[in-house]
Structures are given as structure tokens and as C-alpha cells.
Design an enzyme around this catalytic site. Structure first.
Site, PDB file in Angstrom:
ATOM      1  N   LYS A  62       0.865  -1.189   0.000  1.00 19.89           N
ATOM      2  CA  LYS A  62       0.000   0.000   0.000  1.00 19.89           C
ATOM      3  C   LYS A  62       0.891   1.225   0.000  1.00 19.89           C
ATOM      4  O   LYS A  62       2.055   1.156   0.428  1.00 19.89           O
ATOM      5  CB  LYS A  62      -0.886   0.010   1.248  1.00 19.89           C
ATOM      6  N   ASP A 102      -6.867   4.659  -4.614  1.00 21.83           N
ATOM      7  CA  ASP A 102      -7.558   4.526  -3.327  1.00 21.83           C
ATOM      8  C   ASP A 102      -8.150   5.915  -3.068  1.00 21.83           C
ATOM      9  O   ASP A 102      -8.358   6.686  -4.023  1.00 21.83           O
ATOM     10  CB  ASP A 102      -6.575   4.095  -2.221  1.00 21.83           C
TER      11      ASP A 102
END
Ligand code: NDP
Length: 387
Positions: A62, A102
Site C-alpha cells: 500500500k 484509493d
């Protein structure tokens, strides 16, 4: 990066490459002022097990930055994305680490980052997912997380002899995940009545108008308060009027709830209120939106509760389908990708619920998803020589 006034701006960027036992690191990039190492680490850790659950060849990672895209011009967004990629490009690649979007990172940002990667390396390759359809993207990727969260709810409900048809549903958020959750809920005959953003929430008892929602959030990129201009019958509650600071979305009675904004947006109090009002299904489009206390209440009530790592895995699964199409220089039609997404969500549900049964707690999909996701990664690490 340089802002529109010629000033130098500095932001901090992150990429946590957590585990590559099952494939290249994979996970989104988040641009939001709240981003710090802790947030990126929790998201990356969850991502390992989520990606394992999809059954596809993807590891977990991430990244992101504390850059705030709100109020920035297109040119500023472009210059920030270029600076971010100038640091990131040496760590990523189609077989090493493939970031996606995201919060705060959509098609526009992916485009600017892809362009800069190509400029720096001279290579046109599938290094990012969520790309535009015109240059290497996959159909259904935009819709995938929201659609997947609804497919997951359908699987949980089917096992209980229930459906979403004609049911009132609540959705939080109004970004990528929330919009396509609302769209799919209409397609399966349900009625989504709420959406929210960082400034407030809309309750429209006639059902959220999808065209207005898309116009406000995808085209104008502005706040939900504009919704009531078009639909005066709807109710807008600003955050400043939330009782005890709690998101008002969860006080609207519903059959099923779809938290789709951000982490820790649904507290124990909210969970109690949902349960009291008869909610029997919670499918998490966001990552860890329910606090641990709220999760315990859902599990104790034995409702159909789908934790984010299972329920929102449709996004990353479709990203992997984008990688497959890029690698094979192929382009699949909408129905093909949607069919694969539906199938993957069914498999994630089956895998999680069978593992929950195996470990003696059949309705506990948190247990099932955690163990099923973990086992595959742990086995792979050991088989590869404990590396
Ligand atoms: P977007 O940026 O498109 O939308 C986020 C939405 O949530 C916006 O409506 C935003 O409001 C609201 N929001 C964000 N932070 C806060 C906050 N602190 N308080 C209140 N509202 C907030 O993001 P996505 O839809 O892509 O992501 C939503 C969630 O889903 C995140 O948890 C993400 O990690 C998760 N997720 C996303 C996937 C994807 O494919 N995009 C895949 C799997 C999970 P505002 O517009 O006012 O900022």
C-alpha cells in the site's frame, strides 16, 4: 512540487511493500492529509490477506501521500503526481509492485503517474492499474469494488434465504466505492437512501438519485450539499449537526448497510443503532470502517457481516484482471470481466464461510476470511524456503 503561484511545496510519500509470497506487491495509493506510516501499514497488512483471498497471484502493499488533492488545480495535481512518481518509479514494475488507486486517487491521478513512469523509464507496461480504458485499462475496474461489495452481500444473504430486492439500504461515502455500490444496489432491485462525504450526509427517502450523485462527485467534484438543490425533498445534514459527532448515516433504519468511506467510520454506538433498527447485513466497501467494538457487536448478533478484506476485494481482483489483460495484450468485454468478478466474490464468500465452519464458528466470516487468507500466504512463504 511547484504550485500555481510558483511556490515549492513538500509532501511525504510512502510505499509499504509488505509481502510478495503470492505475486508482485499490489495495493492502492491514497492521497489524503491524514496519511501517515501507521495508516499505510494497516492498509498494507490487510491487503496481504485480501489479495490472498481473491485466489489470484498478487502480494500485498500500500502507499500514498499526505498531499491533499482538495482545492488543487488540475495542473497542481499533475505536478504533484509527477514528483511522486519521480521517487516511486525505481521501486515498482509489472513484476515487482503494481500500485492502484484509493482515496483521492482516481483515473486522473493514475493517468498523470503512468505518463511520468513512461517518461522516466521509456517503457509502456502494466505498472499501475485503474488506467483509462483507452490506454490499457480494464472495463469494470471503476465499478469493481462497489459492485463486488453488493455481490458479497448477495452471497451472504442467499445463504440465509434472503435477498436485497425491495430492501432499503444505507451507504456511506460518495466516492468511487460508494457510487458503484449505489449503482449495483439499484440493479439488484434494492433502494439505497443515503450517501455521505467529509462535510455531511444526504438522506433521500425516495432513493439516492444516481445521475445527480455522479454529476456532483465525478464531474463537478464538489460537496453533497448541492444534492438538495436538485432534490429538495431530500435531507442534508452537515457534520456540524451530527449528534455526538456520530455519522448520521447509521441512524437511518435499513435492511443492509454498506460503509464505503473510510476507516473507523462506524462505532459501537452506530452498530447498536443499526441492530436495534433491524439491520441484518453489513458489507464493508471501505477498509476497516467498523471499529473493533462494532465488529464484536455484529458477530455477537450473528448478522451477515462481511469484513472489508473479503467484501471489498472485488477492486483488487479486477486490478489483477487488468494486469492479466495487459500481460496477454488482450482486451475483455464488460460482461466477461463482470462475470469473472462475480465468480471471484462467490469464491471468496465460499472460502471464508467454509473456513469459518472448519474452525467451529460458521457465521463468523471475520475468522473465516482471516484464517483462509493467512493460511495460503504462510504456506507459500514456508514452501519458498521461509523467505
Ligand atoms: P474516494 O476518494 O473516491 O472517496 C472517499 C469518500 O469517502 C468520499 O466521499 C470522501 O469524502 C469520504 N471520506 C474520506 N475520508 C473521510 C473522512 N475521514 N471522513 C469522512 N468522509 C471521508 O475513495 P474510494 O471510494 O476509492 O475509497 C473509499 C474506501 O474504500 C477507503 O476505505 C478505501 O481504502 C476503500 N477501498 C477502495 C477501493 C477502490 O477500488 N477504490 C478498493 C478497496 C477498498 P470527501 O469527498 O468529502 O473527501
Amino acid at each position: 512540487w511547484i504550485d500555481d503561484h510558483g511556490n515549492i511545496q513538500v509532501n511525504k510519500g510512502y510505499r509499504i511493500e509488505f509481502n510478495s509470497a503470492l505475486g508482485p506487491y499490489k495495493g492502492g495509493l491514497r492521497f489524503h492529509p491524514s496519511v501517515n506510516a501507521g495508516i499505510i501499514k494497516f492498509l498494507g497488512f490487510e491487503q496481504i490477506f485480501k489479495n490472498s483471498l481473491t485466489g489470484l497471484s498478487i502480494g500485498g502493499g500500500k502507499g500514498g501521500s499526505d498531499f491533499d488533492p482538495k482545492g488543487k488545480s488540475d495542473a497542481e495535481i499533475m505536478r504533484f503526481c509527477q514528483s511522486f512518481m519521480t521517487e516511486l518509479y525505481r521501486h515498482i514494475g509489472p513484476n515487482t509492485d503494481v500500485p492502484a488507486g484509493d482515496i483521492g486517487v482516481g483515473g486522473r491521478e493514475i493517468g498523470y503517474m503512468f505518463g511520468q513512469y513512461k517518461r522516466l523509464t521509456g517503457r509502456y507496461e502494466g505498472v499501475l492499474t485503474g488506467k483509462n480504458i483507452k490506454w490499457g485499462g480494464s472495463l469494470v475496474r471503476t465499478e469493481a469494488t462497489g459492485y463486488g461489495a453488493v455481490y458479497f452481500a448477495q452471497n451472504m444473504l442467499e445463504a440465509r434465504g434472503e435477498t436485497l430486492e425491495d430492501k432499503v439500504c444505507t451507504v456511506s461515502g460518495s466516492g468511487n466505492v460508494a457510487i458503484y455500490t449505489v449503482e449495483k444496489l439499484y440493479q439488484v432491485g434494492a433502494k439505497p437512501v443515503t450517501v455521505s462525504d467529509s462535510k455531511g450526509m444526504i438522506y433521500d427517502k425516495h432513493g439516492i438519485n444516481l445521475a445527480t450523485l455522479k454529476e456532483i462527485k465525478e464531474v463537478q467534484k464538489t460537496s453533497l450539499e448541492h444534492y438538495i438543490k436538485e432534490h429538495p425533498g431530500a435531507q442534508y445534514t452537515p457534520v456540524s449537526e451530527y449528534k455526538e459527532g456520530r455519522n448520521e448515516v447509521w441512524s437511518v433504519p435499513c435492511f443492509a448497510a454498506f460503509p464505503s468511506a473510510t476507516q473507523n467510520e462506524l462505532s459501537a454506538e452506530d452498530a447498536r443503532e443499526l441492530l436495534k433498527n433491524g439491520c441484518i447485513c453489513v458489507s464493508e466497501g471501505a477498509n476497516m470502517p467498523s471499529t473493533p467494538e462494532a465488529v464484536d457487536l455484529f458477530l455477537a448478533a450473528k448478522i451477515a457481516y462481511g469484513p472489508g478484506k473479503a467484501a471489498n476485494a472485488g477492486g483488487v481482483a479486477t486490478s489483477q484482471l487488468e494486469m492479466s489483460q495487459n500481460a496477454g495484450m488482450e482486451y475483455w468485454d464488460f460482461a466477461t470481466v463482470d462475470g469473472k468478478l462475480k465468480n471471484i466474490m462467490k469464491n471468496i464468500y465460499t472460502n471464508s464461510s467454509e473456513t469459518a465452519k472448519e474452525f467451529g464458528d460458521p457465521t463468523n466470516l471475520v475468522l473465516g476470511a482471516n484464517i483462509a487468507g493467512f493460511r495460503k500466504v504462510a504456506d507459500a512463504m514456508i514452501e519458498q524456503g521461509a523467505v
